[in-house]
Scaffold this motif. Structure first.
Motif, PDB file in Angstrom:
ATOM      1  N   HIS A  34      24.486  -5.994  88.499  1.00  0.00           N
ATOM      2  CA  HIS A  34      23.935  -7.051  87.645  1.00  0.00           C
ATOM      3  C   HIS A  34      23.581  -6.400  86.296  1.00  0.00           C
ATOM      4  O   HIS A  34      22.709  -5.543  86.236  1.00  0.00           O
ATOM      5  CB  HIS A  34      22.690  -7.643  88.315  1.00  0.00           C
ATOM      6  N   ILE A  35      24.253  -6.831  85.234  1.00  0.00           N
ATOM      7  CA  ILE A  35      24.033  -6.229  83.907  1.00  0.00           C
ATOM      8  C   ILE A  35      23.239  -7.195  83.027  1.00  0.00           C
ATOM      9  O   ILE A  35      23.601  -8.362  82.889  1.00  0.00           O
ATOM     10  CB  ILE A  35      25.382  -5.897  83.207  1.00  0.00           C
ATOM     11  N   GLY A  36      22.158  -6.687  82.423  1.00  0.00           N
ATOM     12  CA  GLY A  36      21.382  -7.475  81.464  1.00  0.00           C
ATOM     13  C   GLY A  36      21.447  -6.801  80.102  1.00  0.00           C
ATOM     14  O   GLY A  36      21.340  -5.579  80.014  1.00  0.00           O
ATOM     15  N   SER A  37      21.652  -7.598  79.048  1.00  0.00           N
ATOM     16  CA  SER A  37      21.716  -6.972  77.714  1.00  0.00           C
ATOM     17  C   SER A  37      20.659  -7.555  76.791  1.00  0.00           C
ATOM     18  O   SER A  37      20.351  -8.753  76.832  1.00  0.00           O
ATOM     19  CB  SER A  37      23.115  -7.114  77.108  1.00  0.00           C
ATOM     20  N   PHE A  38      20.114  -6.666  75.946  1.00  0.00           N
ATOM     21  CA  PHE A  38      18.996  -7.012  75.068  1.00  0.00           C
ATOM     22  C   PHE A  38      19.341  -6.534  73.672  1.00  0.00           C
ATOM     23  O   PHE A  38      19.355  -5.338  73.394  1.00  0.00           O
ATOM     24  CB  PHE A  38      17.705  -6.368  75.600  1.00  0.00           C
ATOM     25  N   ILE A  39      19.663  -7.513  72.808  1.00  0.00           N
ATOM     26  CA  ILE A  39      20.218  -7.209  71.483  1.00  0.00           C
ATOM     27  C   ILE A  39      19.148  -7.416  70.407  1.00  0.00           C
ATOM     28  O   ILE A  39      18.497  -8.459  70.353  1.00  0.00           O
ATOM     29  CB  ILE A  39      21.463  -8.098  71.219  1.00  0.00           C
ATOM     30  N   ILE A 155      20.937  -1.897  82.271  1.00  0.00           N
ATOM     31  CA  ILE A 155      20.372  -2.465  81.041  1.00  0.00           C
ATOM     32  C   ILE A 155      21.195  -1.962  79.858  1.00  0.00           C
ATOM     33  O   ILE A 155      21.380  -0.754  79.685  1.00  0.00           O
ATOM     34  CB  ILE A 155      18.899  -2.035  80.850  1.00  0.00           C
ATOM     35  N   ILE A 156      21.681  -2.931  79.041  1.00  0.00           N
ATOM     36  CA  ILE A 156      22.306  -2.568  77.758  1.00  0.00           C
ATOM     37  C   ILE A 156      21.296  -2.938  76.678  1.00  0.00           C
ATOM     38  O   ILE A 156      20.789  -4.061  76.649  1.00  0.00           O
ATOM     39  CB  ILE A 156      23.625  -3.324  77.530  1.00  0.00           C
ATOM     40  N   PHE A 157      21.017  -1.974  75.830  1.00  0.00           N
ATOM     41  CA  PHE A 157      19.946  -2.181  74.857  1.00  0.00           C
ATOM     42  C   PHE A 157      20.453  -1.733  73.497  1.00  0.00           C
ATOM     43  O   PHE A 157      20.842  -0.576  73.327  1.00  0.00           O
ATOM     44  CB  PHE A 157      18.740  -1.332  75.298  1.00  0.00           C
ATOM     45  N   THR A 158      20.474  -2.655  72.521  1.00  0.00           N
ATOM     46  CA  THR A 158      20.989  -2.265  71.198  1.00  0.00           C
ATOM     47  C   THR A 158      19.914  -2.445  70.130  1.00  0.00           C
ATOM     48  O   THR A 158      19.037  -3.301  70.243  1.00  0.00           O
ATOM     49  CB  THR A 158      22.218  -3.124  70.793  1.00  0.00           C
ATOM     50  N   THR A 159      20.000  -1.638  69.092  1.00  0.00           N
ATOM     51  CA  THR A 159      19.043  -1.743  67.978  1.00  0.00           C
ATOM     52  C   THR A 159      19.627  -1.105  66.725  1.00  0.00           C
ATOM     53  O   THR A 159      20.496  -0.237  66.807  1.00  0.00           O
ATOM     54  CB  THR A 159      17.693  -1.072  68.331  1.00  0.00           C
ATOM     55  N   ASP A 160      19.123  -1.537  65.585  1.00  0.00           N
ATOM     56  CA  ASP A 160      19.491  -0.867  64.324  1.00  0.00           C
ATOM     57  C   ASP A 160      18.242  -0.314  63.660  1.00  0.00           C
ATOM     58  O   ASP A 160      18.274   0.168  62.535  1.00  0.00           O
ATOM     59  CB  ASP A 160      20.175  -1.857  63.358  1.00  0.00           C
ATOM     60  N   GLY A 161      17.085  -0.433  64.362  1.00  0.00           N
ATOM     61  CA  GLY A 161      15.816  -0.163  63.676  1.00  0.00           C
ATOM     62  C   GLY A 161      15.020   0.992  64.223  1.00  0.00           C
ATOM     63  O   GLY A 161      15.487   1.789  65.030  1.00  0.00           O
ATOM     64  N   GLU A 162      13.780   1.055  63.753  1.00  0.00           N
ATOM     65  CA  GLU A 162      12.833   2.043  64.243  1.00  0.00           C
ATOM     66  C   GLU A 162      11.474   1.380  64.340  1.00  0.00           C
ATOM     67  O   GLU A 162      11.221   0.358  63.707  1.00  0.00           O
ATOM     68  CB  GLU A 162      12.780   3.262  63.324  1.00  0.00           C
TER      69      GLU A 162
END
Length: 801
Positions: A34-39, A155-162
């Protein structure tokens, strides 16, 4: 009532455990999980990506699957640069994040169902627009996104920030029982970077403490993905990089992740994986538990079940522990663990040595009997025991040398290891917000060297060395032996306010009892303490310290012993902290002020303390520290530095260093006294009339300037400080130099100072004292004979008789 008492006897204990969990090594394809992604959809993701190259051919079929309706507001104006046809339409960072994540899912339906967009709030709408701040912890404040997170295995977790450190800690707490996912895939999307050492990973840092994590860096401008970090079984496919330059990084295509096979074994939710082999995981748990507090006299220590296991930890396992404590903002807990580990290790070593120290134990037993014989005034027994001890002296020396070598080897090894760990903590702790740059958080830099710091004061009696010490006539073994300094406990634990070098001990009689006359040498000291806690004269004492402080272990033992008995209340936390430097400066004051006959080695102790203490030019904790001896030499050779010291501090300094004082000490004292009077005047804002009351005597003939000596009660009232320290210090200095008080500060000088103060307009202390000492005719040129005539003429228009 009973319940209240029960509550009082409960205390929080840190329970740390390290253990292994057997692996089952079963693996399945990534898409069976089960894959959950958080963009990340924060405001900055509306940025338009420029100079993006052609996508690879196999990605073309997904190129148009983006929702433009809600993003038009973010596409402003014309975009310059080369176009590569219809597949090069400019994209926002958010659109690129969605495109990347879709490549991992096997169907668009699963992507839509299990994807959340987070910023300072959460949305499940695939058409979400970029807005808001970067707050990953909101994922756990929204019921739907929290449910997706908790039910997902990957968990797939993406970000461009800090994010700032406090937000990292907040997110880390949310993840605390979620670190056992089958895999975290964290993707930082950003501009082109040649060197990833400064890549900010603050948003994903808590995920990097999970059991299996792949951290990727995606170059938006060139549409290329690289492995930035990895931990766990994923490292077999994507090893953790050792070089963070772009050309050295492993490159991958996002869709390749679809072919990954992932371990199915689910670990307990509260474990932190430190390392793994093909057979097992090595894990740590850390929990707070309430335990009954036992009433004990000795110091309480924290309950760390894992202390023995810490022996076996590798550097990489320590790094994983540090990262966990950093992200949870609990490094102080880790430092407690290290201190407890050091204490336990050294105690274990002491017990091992004790069983092998046959001759040393025999010597100790003889000394204990000698103490009893001395107390009973049985000289015959004492003499017989002395003969017995002399007969084993050579064997004892050989054994002690052997013990010393094995102890030093072991403790050096353990201290070097702990210094390295403490160094890593100091390095990562000292970096502020840069702590979450990839290079810093990976702990690949050389740690700061803490070897000169007092942060590691875990000591042992086996480290005391009595080399090159003054010898005393020991009353116990009836021969010469190395001197030590015996100490007593204060009635009230000392705080930072007690520790100034400026305080004369005459103001604090109780502090002069903190060192005790006890002519028992260092060779007999340990055994003596086992028999009695009184000096041979019946005065209370608690311990002793070595006096050769040029030996590093002796210096640490002295600091730790003084701190334990003078400052540390085991039942209550101190209100004010006091540093080891301040404790030793207080000891220096106590020794310097002690003029008793028994302290024959006073000059030696003062010299050792001056070389051991590191302080600043203002003798405080603030500023760059150097050896105190050098500080004092610099101060006495520089009139300006001397003048800046408090009056009482200056007096102690010229007493300590009277032989190298460049200036006439009387002149220094007088100048400082002028400054003392001026600062008191400025501080108390005394009026001209109040000062004239000290100066003027009214008799039958009218007002007349009177003689004011240094001990004048009205002057003392004017210069009053706590316990009249200035006068006590001045008296001690006069005794030291064999001066008379009225020779140092003559009465006519005092009258002159007060006269000028009465004439002053309000200025700063600096300006007034400069004026008085440099420009005023009266301060320099008028002597005893004509001062009163001069002043009386000026004030009253007639000469005095």
């Amino acid at each position: 009532m009973k319940k209240v008492n029960e509550m009082k006897n409960k205390m929080k204990m840190n329970i740390m455990k390290i253990f292994t969990i057997q692996k089952d090594n079963k693996k399945e394809d990534i898409n069976t999980f089960h894959i959950g992604s958080f963009i990340d959809s924060s405001g900055s993701t509306s940025t338009i990506i420029r100079n993006q190259q052609n996508h690879e051919h196999h990605e073309h079929h997904e190129h148009h699957e983006h929702h433009h309706g809600h993003h038009h507001g973010h596409h402003h104006g014309h975009h310059h640069g080369q176009h590569h046809g219809q597949h090069d339409e400019k994209k926002t960072v958010l659109e690129n994040e969605k495109r990347i994540v879709k490549h991992i899912y096997e169907s668009k339906k699963k992507f839509k169902k299990n994807t959340c967009f987070w910023s300072s709030s959460v949305s499940n709408d695939p058409n979400t627009v970029s807005y808001g701040g970067t707050e990953p912890s909101v994922i756990f404040e929204d019921e739907q996104s929290k449910k997706i997170f908790q039910e997902s295995d990957i968990i797939i977790f993406t970000t461009d920030g800090e994010i700032p450190p406090n937000e990292v800690n907040k997110f880390a707490k949310c993840l605390k029982n979620n670190l056992n996912k089958a895999l975290y895939i964290c993707i930082i999307v950003g501009p082109h970077m040649q060197d990833l050492t400064k890549l900010n990973i603050s948003v994903i840092a808590p995920c990097m403490t999970a059991s299996n994590t792949l951290c990727l860096y995606h170059d938006n401008e060139n549409d290329e993905t690289f492995v930035a970090a990895s931990k766990g079984s994923i490292t077999t496919t994507y090893p953790n990089p050792t070089n963070l330059m772009r050309e050295s990084l492993q490159k991958l295509k996002i869709h390749d992740l679809r072919s990954l096979k992932i371990n199915t074994q689910k670990l307990p939710p509260n474990v932190v994986v430190l390392s793994e082999t093909d057979e097992y995981y090595k894990v740590m748990t850390l929990e707070n538990e309430e335990k009954e507090e036992e009433e004990k006299e000795e110091e309480k220590s924290l309950d760390f079940n894992a202390l023995d296991e810490l022996d076996e930890l590798t550097v990489d396992e320590w790094k994983n522990i540090i990262k966990y404590f950093v992200t949870h903002k609990t490094l102080n807990q880790l430092q407690e663990i290290i201190a407890a580990y050091m204490t336990k290790s050294i105690k274990k070593l002491e017990e091992a040595i004790r069983t092998e120290s046959r001759m040393t134990m025999r010597k100790e037993s003889i000394i204990q009997k000698m103490v009893i014989a001395f107390k009973e005034k049985n000289e015959t027994d004492q003499q017989n025991l002395k003969t017995e001890m002399e007969s084993i002296t050579e064997e004892v020396k050989k054994e002690e040398k052997k013990i010393q070598e094995s102890f030093d080897n072991y403790t050096n090894e353990i201290r070097n290891k702990m210094n390295m760990i403490s160094g890593m903590i100091s390095t990562i702790n000292g970096n502020g917000k840069d702590i979450y740059q990839l290079h810093e958080f990976s702990l690949t830099k050389d740690p700061q060297n803490n070897s000169d710091e007092d942060n590691n004061n875990i000591t042992s009696k086996y480290e005391i060395k009595h080399e090159c010490c003054p010898q005393i006539e020991c009353k116990i073994h009836m021969g010469k032996g190395p001197a030590v300094l015996w100490i007593n406990k204060p009635e009230i634990y000392l705080t930072a306010n007690d520790s100034c070098i400026k305080n004369p001990l005459a103001s604090y009689p109780s502090k002069s009892n903190l060192i005790v006359d006890n002519p028992v040498c260092g060779e007999c000291a340990m055994a003596y303490l086992k028999v009695t806690k009184q000096s041979i004269y019946g005065k209370p004492l608690v311990n002793f310290i070595p006096i050769n402080l040029s030996i590093k272990s002796n210096s640490k033992i002295a600091s730790a012993t003084l701190y334990k008995y003078w400052c540390k209340n085991e039942k209550q936390q101190q209100v004010q902290t006091i540093s080891f430097t301040e404790i030793k400066m207080l000891l220096l004051s106590i020794v310097d002020d002690n003029d008793e006959e028994w302290l024959k080695y006073k000059e030696y102790i003062i010299d050792q303390l001056e070389k051991d203490i590191r302080t600043t030019m203002t003798l405080t904790e603030e500023g760059q520290k150097i050896v105190m001896k050098d500080v004092i030499i610099k101060i006495v050779k520089d009139e300006e530095s001397l003048k800046k010291q408090e009056f009482t501090s200056m007096l102690r300094i010229i007493r300590l260093k009277d032989k190298i004082t460049k200036y006439d000490p009387k002149e220094i004292v007088r100048r400082s006294f002028v400054y003392l009077c001026v600062t008191r005047y400025c501080k108390t804002k005394k009026s001209t009339e109040e000062i004239k009351k000290i100066l003027i005597n009214e008799d039958d003939e009218g007002k007349r300037i009177t003689r004011v000596t240094i001990e004048n009660p009205k002057l003392n009232e004017f210069l009053k400080d706590e316990e009249n320290m200035w006068l006590k210090s001045l008296t001690k200095t006069a005794d030291h130099f064999k001066w008379k008080l009225d020779q140092i500060i003559p009465h006519y000088m005092i009258v002159n100072i007060l006269w000028h103060l009465a004439e002053m307009t309000s200025e700063s202390a600096e300006i007034i004292s400069e004026l008085m000492m440099k420009e005023s005719k009266g301060m320099r040129d008028l002597d005893n004979a004509n001062i009163y005539t001069y002043l009386q003429t000026r004030q009253f228009g007639k000469k005095s008789e």
